[in-house]
Design a protein around this motif. Structure first.
Motif, PDB file in Angstrom:
ATOM      1  N   GLN A  84       0.379  -1.042   0.211  1.00 15.92           N
ATOM      2  CA  GLN A  84      -0.005   0.439  -0.186  1.00 15.92           C
ATOM      3  C   GLN A  84       0.789   1.402  -0.022  1.00 15.92           C
ATOM      4  O   GLN A  84       0.250   2.660  -0.760  1.00 15.92           O
ATOM      5  CB  GLN A  84      -1.135  -0.231   1.229  1.00 15.92           C
ATOM      6  N   GLU A 133       1.905   1.651  -3.623  1.00 17.71           N
ATOM      7  CA  GLU A 133       1.105   2.203  -4.476  1.00 17.71           C
ATOM      8  C   GLU A 133       0.994   3.322  -4.207  1.00 17.71           C
ATOM      9  O   GLU A 133      -0.046   4.425  -5.198  1.00 17.71           O
ATOM     10  CB  GLU A 133      -0.560   1.601  -3.865  1.00 17.71           C
ATOM     11  N   SER A 134       0.697   3.982  -2.527  1.00 14.57           N
ATOM     12  CA  SER A 134       0.504   5.819  -2.466  1.00 14.57           C
ATOM     13  C   SER A 134       1.379   6.699  -2.619  1.00 14.57           C
ATOM     14  O   SER A 134       1.348   7.008  -3.196  1.00 14.57           O
ATOM     15  CB  SER A 134       0.447   5.512  -0.337  1.00 14.57           C
ATOM     16  N   ARG A 135       2.759   5.508  -2.683  1.00 12.58           N
ATOM     17  CA  ARG A 135       4.010   6.756  -3.613  1.00 12.58           C
ATOM     18  C   ARG A 135       3.718   6.906  -4.736  1.00 12.58           C
ATOM     19  O   ARG A 135       3.802   8.217  -5.198  1.00 12.58           O
ATOM     20  CB  ARG A 135       5.027   6.239  -2.958  1.00 12.58           C
ATOM     21  N   ALA A 155       0.403   9.040  -5.295  1.00 19.74           N
ATOM     22  CA  ALA A 155       0.872  10.890  -5.122  1.00 19.74           C
ATOM     23  C   ALA A 155       1.872  11.264  -6.212  1.00 19.74           C
ATOM     24  O   ALA A 155       2.395  12.015  -6.362  1.00 19.74           O
ATOM     25  CB  ALA A 155       1.896  10.448  -3.687  1.00 19.74           C
ATOM     26  N   THR A 184      -4.286  10.243  -1.475  1.00 17.63           N
ATOM     27  CA  THR A 184      -4.099   8.775  -2.323  1.00 17.63           C
ATOM     28  C   THR A 184      -2.766   8.222  -0.658  1.00 17.63           C
ATOM     29  O   THR A 184      -2.295   7.167  -0.608  1.00 17.63           O
ATOM     30  CB  THR A 184      -2.696   9.189  -2.727  1.00 17.63           C
ATOM     31  N   THR A 185      -3.129   8.364   0.479  1.00 18.74           N
ATOM     32  CA  THR A 185      -1.667   7.926   1.414  1.00 18.74           C
ATOM     33  C   THR A 185      -2.667   7.631   2.541  1.00 18.74           C
ATOM     34  O   THR A 185      -2.634   7.173   3.487  1.00 18.74           O
ATOM     35  CB  THR A 185      -1.334   9.305   2.709  1.00 18.74           C
ATOM     36  N   THR A 186      -4.104   6.583   2.096  1.00 15.18           N
ATOM     37  CA  THR A 186      -5.228   6.212   3.163  1.00 15.18           C
ATOM     38  C   THR A 186      -4.685   4.802   3.202  1.00 15.18           C
ATOM     39  O   THR A 186      -4.376   4.345   1.744  1.00 15.18           O
ATOM     40  CB  THR A 186      -6.378   6.255   2.918  1.00 15.18           C
TER      41      THR A 186
END
Length: 296
Positions: A134, A137-139, A142, A153-155
């Motif tokens: 995750q 994916e968030s990085r 973002a 996107t950081t949840t």
């Protein structure tokens, strides 16, 4: 005649009595010395242990007293007060011994409760792998998203992490535990790492077991997400071939190492460590496919 006979008996008593006494005294003395030696050894050992404990306690109390007295003497002005050298060495020694003690405790627990320990270990590792997936994916999201959408996107999806941890607990570790018991029972491990037996076991593992287990992974995680059979089948149609190709790139060499060099009791732990990276791929692959399907 009587006088001569009495003299002979006295002469014999003078010769025989000391000899018998010396023999008896020698036996008694030897036995006593032996018992004293054992008692002295036991007492010395006990005394040494007691002295060591007392001296250690005394040193610790003296250090505490010196630290307190030094602090009160200087009025707390010297914040750079250092620990005594032997105290610092003791702390360093404990820190260095902690990993070894933890590893020893893990092996003891693994011998006593192999399935439980393997399952808990897999649950922790796979849950951590999903969190890492995750984060990646968030990085990535973002970096590709506009500035205003970057924060969204950081949840962290904790339900998704819980699914992977549960998968490790009830499926991944038990499956591999019993699978390797059967595999090693049918084809016992060999002393030499590279043998025909090793090759046969790698082929069975990667071209019989792995395809079946990959289907189970998609099905198990799909059911946990609430998907129906048609959705799971569609995801297999979309992602199964690519997943197997990626699987063989990673797991064929990893399985060779596992079967050739890793002790049987530690094979599932080794798999869990490799599975950390594989789970990151699965997490991104499966959930990325879910996002694509939702968008379509």
């Amino acid at each position: 005649a009587d006088t001569a006979s009495r003299k002979q008996r006295r002469h014999r008593m003078k010769l025989n009595t000391p000899l018998g006494s010396y023999v008896i005294l020698g036996i008694v003395a030897t036995s006593t010395l032996f018992k004293m030696g054992n008692a002295f050894t036991t007492t010395t050992s006990s005394t040494t242990k007691t002295s060591s404990l007392l001296s250690g306690s005394f040193v610790r109390r003296r250090e505490q007293y010196e630290s307190i007295s030094d602090h009160s003497h200087h009025g707390g002005q010297h914040s750079h007060h250092q620990l005594p050298l032997h105290s610092a060495r003791s702390i360093g020694s404990r820190l260095l011994m902690a990993p070894q003690e933890a590893w020893d405790a893990y092996n003891v627990a693994l011998e006593a409760h192999p399935l439980l320990v393997k399952s808990i270990t897999a649950s922790v590792i796979l849950g951590a792998a999903d969190l890492a997936g995750q984060a990646l994916e968030s990085r990535t999201a973002a970096a590709n998203a506009p500035d205003g959408a970057a924060a969204a996107t950081t949840t962290i999806d904790f339900a998704r992490t819980a699914r992977f941890a549960f998968f490790g607990l009830v499926l991944q570790a038990p499956w591999n535990h019993f699978y390797y018991l059967m595999l090693d029972g049918a084809l016992p491990p060999t002393e030499e790492p590279f043998t025909p037996t090793t090759g046969i076991k790698v082929v069975i593992d990667q071209f019989v077991q792995a395809p079946i287990f990959t289907v189970l992974i998609f099905g198990f995680l799909g059911f946990l997400e609430g998907k129906n059979l048609n959705s799971i089948k569609q995801q297999l149609d979309d992602d199964y071939a690519d997943t197997m190709v990626a699987n063989w790139k990673l797991w064929v060499p990893a399985t060779v190492v596992n079967i050739a060099f890793v002790p049987p009791i530690l094979r599932v732990l080794y798999l869990n460590c490799i599975f950390f990276f594989w789970s990151i791929f699965l997490s991104i692959k499966i959930n990325g496919s879910n996002v694509s399907n939702e968008e379509n």
